[in-house]
Design an enzyme around this catalytic site. Structure first.
Site, PDB file in Angstrom:
ATOM      1  N   GLY A  42       0.837  -1.192   0.000  1.00 15.79           N
ATOM      2  CA  GLY A  42       0.000   0.000   0.000  1.00 15.79           C
ATOM      3  C   GLY A  42       0.868   1.237   0.000  1.00 15.79           C
ATOM      4  O   GLY A  42       1.976   1.229  -0.559  1.00 15.79           O
ATOM      5  N   CYS A  43       0.429   2.278   0.631  1.00 11.27           N
ATOM      6  CA  CYS A  43       1.153   3.546   0.648  1.00 11.27           C
ATOM      7  C   CYS A  43       2.592   3.360   1.124  1.00 11.27           C
ATOM      8  O   CYS A  43       2.829   2.889   2.238  1.00 11.27           O
ATOM      9  CB  CYS A  43       0.435   4.535   1.564  1.00 11.27           C
ATOM     10  SG  CYS A  43       1.318   6.094   1.781  1.00 11.27           S
ATOM     11  N   PHE A  44       3.547   3.757   0.275  1.00  9.71           N
ATOM     12  CA  PHE A  44       4.943   3.542   0.659  1.00  9.71           C
ATOM     13  C   PHE A  44       5.394   4.438   1.805  1.00  9.71           C
ATOM     14  O   PHE A  44       6.393   4.140   2.469  1.00  9.71           O
ATOM     15  CB  PHE A  44       5.899   3.648  -0.537  1.00  9.71           C
ATOM     16  CG  PHE A  44       5.693   4.803  -1.485  1.00  9.71           C
ATOM     17  CD1 PHE A  44       5.208   6.037  -1.077  1.00  9.71           C
ATOM     18  CD2 PHE A  44       6.017   4.636  -2.841  1.00  9.71           C
ATOM     19  CE1 PHE A  44       5.045   7.083  -1.955  1.00  9.71           C
ATOM     20  CE2 PHE A  44       5.860   5.685  -3.748  1.00  9.71           C
ATOM     21  CZ  PHE A  44       5.368   6.922  -3.303  1.00  9.71           C
ATOM     22  N   TRP A  45       4.687   5.526   2.044  1.00  5.81           N
ATOM     23  CA  TRP A  45       5.013   6.363   3.213  1.00  5.81           C
ATOM     24  C   TRP A  45       4.989   5.522   4.487  1.00  5.81           C
ATOM     25  O   TRP A  45       5.805   5.718   5.384  1.00  5.81           O
ATOM     26  CB  TRP A  45       3.984   7.482   3.389  1.00  5.81           C
ATOM     27  CG  TRP A  45       3.964   8.529   2.330  1.00  5.81           C
ATOM     28  CD1 TRP A  45       4.856   8.711   1.303  1.00  5.81           C
ATOM     29  CD2 TRP A  45       2.983   9.573   2.204  1.00  5.81           C
ATOM     30  NE1 TRP A  45       4.490   9.797   0.549  1.00  5.81           N
ATOM     31  CE2 TRP A  45       3.356  10.347   1.079  1.00  5.81           C
ATOM     32  CE3 TRP A  45       1.854   9.918   2.931  1.00  5.81           C
ATOM     33  CZ2 TRP A  45       2.606  11.450   0.665  1.00  5.81           C
ATOM     34  CZ3 TRP A  45       1.106  11.012   2.520  1.00  5.81           C
ATOM     35  CH2 TRP A  45       1.488  11.774   1.402  1.00  5.81           C
ATOM     36  N   CYS A  46       4.023   4.619   4.573  1.00  8.10           N
ATOM     37  CA  CYS A  46       3.819   3.836   5.790  1.00  8.10           C
ATOM     38  C   CYS A  46       4.715   2.604   5.868  1.00  8.10           C
ATOM     39  O   CYS A  46       4.923   2.065   6.963  1.00  8.10           O
ATOM     40  CB  CYS A  46       2.358   3.401   5.887  1.00  8.10           C
ATOM     41  SG  CYS A  46       1.180   4.770   6.001  1.00  8.10           S
TER      42      CYS A  46
END
Length: 215
Positions: A42-46
């Site tokens: 999913g979101c690579f930030w996380c």
């Protein structure tokens, strides 16, 4: 007498050459001291902080992989037209952390029960996947998935996470790298609003969000 004078010179020359060869070999040895792993959650930030806190991991780079478009932009990937998934490239020292441990961290930071989505983000660009770089990684990834399935943790539900061969990895734009450090308020707001941690706790209990071996 001249012949005896030459011998030390030859010996010294061989010694110097030996040091040169040894020194030249060091960079290659150093390169072998690190390995890479590719994950989509999913979101690579996380996904960055999940791996960056693991002892033995030297860097985590956000990027795109698994698609057909070369050098994609964030706008293209987020539009779902490239085939790529938001991913992270993990560089690690195998003498300090194993690929198996990285797999454990990966599973505990995703929802493996949904396909083409993660938490509040939907689309193939947010699918969960393990991109193996060789046959050993493939075998270990498949074994880890099988253990989860056999554990009956999720009541026999199908694990949707893909295990596929890695293709070209394209680093994301600079402003995405270490986003949780650069923009902590916005990152926290997104993560809470997306319900990520709440869902992870429902899925993994006390193991949610980490895999042990943290810095």
């Amino acid at each position: 007498m001249s012949i005896f004078r030459r011998r030390p010179v030859v010996w010294m020359g061989a010694l110097v050459f030996g040091f040169y060869v040894a020194a030249s070999a060091r960079p290659a040895a150093a390169q072998k001291a690190t390995a890479k792993a590719l994950f989509a959650g999913g979101c690579f930030w996380c996904m960055e902080p999940a791996f960056e806190k693991v002892d033995g991991v030297s860097s985590v780079i956000s990027g795109y992989t698994g698609g057909q478009t070369k050098n994609p932009t964030y706008e293209q990937v987020s539009a779902g037209v490239t085939g790529h998934a938001e991913s992270v490239e993990v560089v690690y020292d195998p003498s300090k952390v194993t690929y198996e441990k990285l797999l454990e961290v990966f599973w505990h930071n995703i929802d493996p029960l949904v396909g083409n989505a993660q938490f509040c983000d939907h689309g193939t660009q947010y699918r969960s996947a393990i991109f193996f770089l060789d046959e050993t990684q493939k075998k270990l990834a498949e074994e880890s998935k099988r253990r989860i399935e056999e554990s009956k943790r999720f009541g026999g539900k199908t694990i949707q996470t893909q295990i596929v061969a890695a293709t070209a990895f394209y680093p994301a734009e600079d402003y995405h790298q270490d986003f949780y450090k650069k923009n902590p308020a916005r990152y926290s707001s997104y993560r809470v609003g997306c319900g990520r941690d709440q869902r992870l706790k429902e899925l993994w209990g006390p193991d949610a969000g980490h895999g042990g071996g943290e810095k």
